[in-house]
Design a protein around this motif. Structure first.
Motif, PDB file in Angstrom:
ATOM      1  N   SER A 197     100.705  43.146  21.059  1.00  0.00           N
ATOM      2  CA  SER A 197     100.967  43.398  22.485  1.00  0.00           C
ATOM      3  C   SER A 197     102.220  44.249  22.692  1.00  0.00           C
ATOM      4  O   SER A 197     102.302  45.020  23.649  1.00  0.00           O
ATOM      5  N   GLY A 198     103.188  44.133  21.779  1.00  0.00           N
ATOM      6  CA  GLY A 198     104.408  44.938  21.911  1.00  0.00           C
ATOM      7  C   GLY A 198     104.085  46.428  21.873  1.00  0.00           C
ATOM      8  O   GLY A 198     104.729  47.230  22.556  1.00  0.00           O
ATOM      9  N   ALA A 199     103.070  46.790  21.075  1.00  0.00           N
ATOM     10  CA  ALA A 199     102.697  48.205  20.970  1.00  0.00           C
ATOM     11  C   ALA A 199     102.240  48.743  22.328  1.00  0.00           C
ATOM     12  O   ALA A 199     102.474  49.906  22.649  1.00  0.00           O
TER      13      ALA A 199
ATOM     14  N   TYR B 172     103.414  47.889  25.299  1.00  0.00           N
ATOM     15  CA  TYR B 172     104.608  48.202  26.090  1.00  0.00           C
ATOM     16  C   TYR B 172     105.332  49.427  25.519  1.00  0.00           C
ATOM     17  O   TYR B 172     105.862  50.252  26.257  1.00  0.00           O
ATOM     18  N   ARG B 173     105.311  49.538  24.205  1.00  0.00           N
ATOM     19  CA  ARG B 173     105.959  50.702  23.576  1.00  0.00           C
ATOM     20  C   ARG B 173     105.226  51.988  23.963  1.00  0.00           C
ATOM     21  O   ARG B 173     105.839  53.012  24.279  1.00  0.00           O
TER      22      ARG B 173
ATOM     23  N   ARG C 225     107.785  53.250  16.991  1.00  0.00           N
ATOM     24  CA  ARG C 225     108.469  52.209  16.196  1.00  0.00           C
ATOM     25  C   ARG C 225     109.974  52.371  16.117  1.00  0.00           C
ATOM     26  O   ARG C 225     110.637  51.607  15.411  1.00  0.00           O
TER      27      ARG C 225
ATOM     28  N   ALA D  46     110.620  50.033  25.721  1.00  0.00           N
ATOM     29  CA  ALA D  46     109.509  49.091  25.940  1.00  0.00           C
ATOM     30  C   ALA D  46     110.023  47.858  26.663  1.00  0.00           C
ATOM     31  O   ALA D  46     109.389  47.352  27.590  1.00  0.00           O
TER      32      ALA D  46
ATOM     33  N   ARG E 186     103.373  44.259  33.888  1.00  0.00           N
ATOM     34  CA  ARG E 186     102.821  43.134  33.107  1.00  0.00           C
ATOM     35  C   ARG E 186     101.426  42.772  33.623  1.00  0.00           C
ATOM     36  O   ARG E 186     100.517  42.520  32.851  1.00  0.00           O
TER      37      ARG E 186
ATOM     38  N   GLN F  40      94.999  43.012  27.466  1.00  0.00           N
ATOM     39  CA  GLN F  40      95.336  42.106  26.358  1.00  0.00           C
ATOM     40  C   GLN F  40      94.258  41.036  26.189  1.00  0.00           C
ATOM     41  O   GLN F  40      93.828  40.739  25.077  1.00  0.00           O
TER      42      GLN F  40
ATOM     43  N   GLY G 150     103.331  38.604  20.250  1.00  0.00           N
ATOM     44  CA  GLY G 150     104.108  39.114  21.378  1.00  0.00           C
ATOM     45  C   GLY G 150     105.256  38.226  21.800  1.00  0.00           C
ATOM     46  O   GLY G 150     105.943  37.613  20.973  1.00  0.00           O
TER      47      GLY G 150
ATOM     48  N   MET H 108     102.425  35.372  24.582  1.00  0.00           N
ATOM     49  CA  MET H 108     101.025  35.112  24.226  1.00  0.00           C
ATOM     50  C   MET H 108     100.657  33.660  24.548  1.00  0.00           C
ATOM     51  O   MET H 108      99.623  33.389  25.131  1.00  0.00           O
TER      52      MET H 108
ATOM     53  N   ARG I  45     118.341  43.408  23.406  1.00  0.00           N
ATOM     54  CA  ARG I  45     116.905  43.255  23.690  1.00  0.00           C
ATOM     55  C   ARG I  45     116.560  41.772  23.898  1.00  0.00           C
ATOM     56  O   ARG I  45     115.822  41.428  24.809  1.00  0.00           O
TER      57      ARG I  45
ATOM     58  N   ASP J 291     114.918  40.390  27.257  1.00  0.00           N
ATOM     59  CA  ASP J 291     113.605  39.730  27.179  1.00  0.00           C
ATOM     60  C   ASP J 291     113.658  38.278  27.640  1.00  0.00           C
ATOM     61  O   ASP J 291     112.712  37.774  28.228  1.00  0.00           O
TER      62      ASP J 291
ATOM     63  N   ARG K  77     114.604  38.013  31.819  1.00  0.00           N
ATOM     64  CA  ARG K  77     113.829  38.642  32.888  1.00  0.00           C
ATOM     65  C   ARG K  77     113.087  37.571  33.707  1.00  0.00           C
ATOM     66  O   ARG K  77     112.794  36.478  33.200  1.00  0.00           O
TER      67      ARG K  77
HETATM   68  O1  C5P Z   1     107.186  43.190  19.679  1.00  0.00           O
HETATM   69  P1  C5P Z   1     107.840  44.520  19.945  1.00  0.00           P
HETATM   70  O2  C5P Z   1     109.221  44.648  19.403  1.00  0.00           O
HETATM   71  O3  C5P Z   1     106.969  45.668  19.549  1.00  0.00           O
HETATM   72  O4  C5P Z   1     107.959  44.582  21.531  1.00  0.00           O
HETATM   73  C1  C5P Z   1     108.692  45.588  22.180  1.00  0.00           C
HETATM   74  C2  C5P Z   1     109.172  45.074  23.523  1.00  0.00           C
HETATM   75  O5  C5P Z   1     108.032  44.865  24.366  1.00  0.00           O
HETATM   76  C3  C5P Z   1     109.871  43.720  23.478  1.00  0.00           C
HETATM   77  O6  C5P Z   1     111.265  43.834  23.305  1.00  0.00           O
HETATM   78  C4  C5P Z   1     109.548  43.094  24.809  1.00  0.00           C
HETATM   79  O7  C5P Z   1     110.476  43.488  25.799  1.00  0.00           O
HETATM   80  C5  C5P Z   1     108.228  43.719  25.181  1.00  0.00           C
HETATM   81  N1  C5P Z   1     107.129  42.789  25.006  1.00  0.00           N
HETATM   82  C6  C5P Z   1     106.879  41.904  26.025  1.00  0.00           C
HETATM   83  N2  C5P Z   1     105.813  41.086  25.946  1.00  0.00           N
HETATM   84  C7  C5P Z   1     105.008  41.091  24.890  1.00  0.00           C
HETATM   85  C8  C5P Z   1     105.265  41.967  23.795  1.00  0.00           C
HETATM   86  C9  C5P Z   1     106.362  42.801  23.890  1.00  0.00           C
HETATM   87  O8  C5P Z   1     107.595  41.857  27.003  1.00  0.00           O
HETATM   88  N3  C5P Z   1     103.961  40.283  24.855  1.00  0.00           N
END
Ligand code: C5P
Length: 236
Positions: free
Chosen positions: A47-49, A51-52, A102, A110, A120, A127, A140, A143, A191, A195, A198
């Motif tokens: 899931s992070g991908a 947002y990235r 990455r 992200a 979101r 997702q 994530g 999740m 980060r 995270d 928020r």
């Molecule tokens: O997991 P990853 O480092 O790739 O996620 C990048 C950013 O995306 C996280 O720092 C977080 O802010 C956001 N993220 C999120 N919810 C998720 C996955 C990632 O908010 N389920």
């Protein structure tokens, strides 16, 4: 295997099992989730991908990282595809963006777009659509709390900030990328802070998650613990 899986978060009556793996960056979620998905022969959601990629697409379209309305609109229309099996590549339309998304900067961007509630919501159905038989490993921050609240097993992987910064540092060096440990430590702390503070879907373990501190554990040890939880739950 008996058909007594906990219901997954999508629809009613579905019996597709979900392994939700949440936790802060650098705790080993990506590695463990991919390996678990391979061993179980289940689907995998990074899931992070999402947002990235959204942050990257936003910058390509010159959208401000805080422009919630435009980013949410963009999130709904993104053409994203993932490699399958052992293939870790990620595509935005016909461009391979695997390396671009990455970097530490991409991670920070992200995390900025991920703090926007409309973004979101816009990514939620995308997702949930990953949930397909025979099962899903979902990696994530939310999740187990938001996307798959009825997941079969919820794991929260964590590790000390110092250990996570060390791991990132080694990954960068292995890739031939220069980085300063103190900068990585500061980035990770910033980060984590964003995270977990928020308003929407903050990073926190689900009440029914099993918390695993991976600081002193090998990858194989963590993987075995996670797979044990799944086999315990799915053989009940
Ligand atoms: O997991 P990853 O480092 O790739 O996620 C990048 C950013 O995306 C996280 O720092 C977080 O802010 C956001 N993220 C999120 N919810 C998720 C996955 C990632 O908010 N389920």
């Amino acid at each position: 295997m008996k058909e007594t899986y906990h219901k997954s978060g999508i629809g009613s009556g579905t019996t597709i099992p979900v392994l939700a793996i949440d936790g802060p960056g650098g705790a080993g979620k990506g590695t463990i989730s991919r390996l678990a998905a391979q061993r179980l022969a289940w689907h995998y959601l990074d899931s992070g991908a999402l947002y990235r990629i959204l942050a990257l697409a936003g910058s390509i379209h010159h959208i401000d990282l805080n422009d919630e309305t435009e980013l949410a609109k963009l999130a709904g229309s993104l053409d994203i595809s993932f490699g399958i099996g052992g293939d870790e590549s990620v595509w935005l339309a016909n461009q391979d963006v695997s390396d671009l998304i990455r970097t530490e900067q991409a991670g920070a961007a992200a995390s900025t777009v991920a703090s926007l509630p409309m973004v979101r919501t816009a990514l939620l159905q995308r997702q949930k659509a990953f949930l397909q038989a025979p099962g899903l490993v979902a990696d994530g921050r939310d999740m187990g709390t938001v996307v798959f609240p009825d997941a079969t097993v919820k794991v929260f992987l964590t590790a000390s900030v110092e250990e996570r910064a060390q791991r990132r540092y080694k990954q960068l060096i292995a890739k031939g990328i220069d980085g300063k440990l103190c900068d990585l430590l500061a980035d990770i702390q910033a980060r984590d802070d964003r995270d977990s503070k928020r308003a929407v879907a903050p990073l926190r373990p689900a009440v029914d998650a099993v918390i695993i501190d991976t600081s002193q554990m090998s990858i194989e040890e963590v993987l075995l613990s996670v797979l044990n939880l799944i086999s315990l739950r799915t053989s009940q």
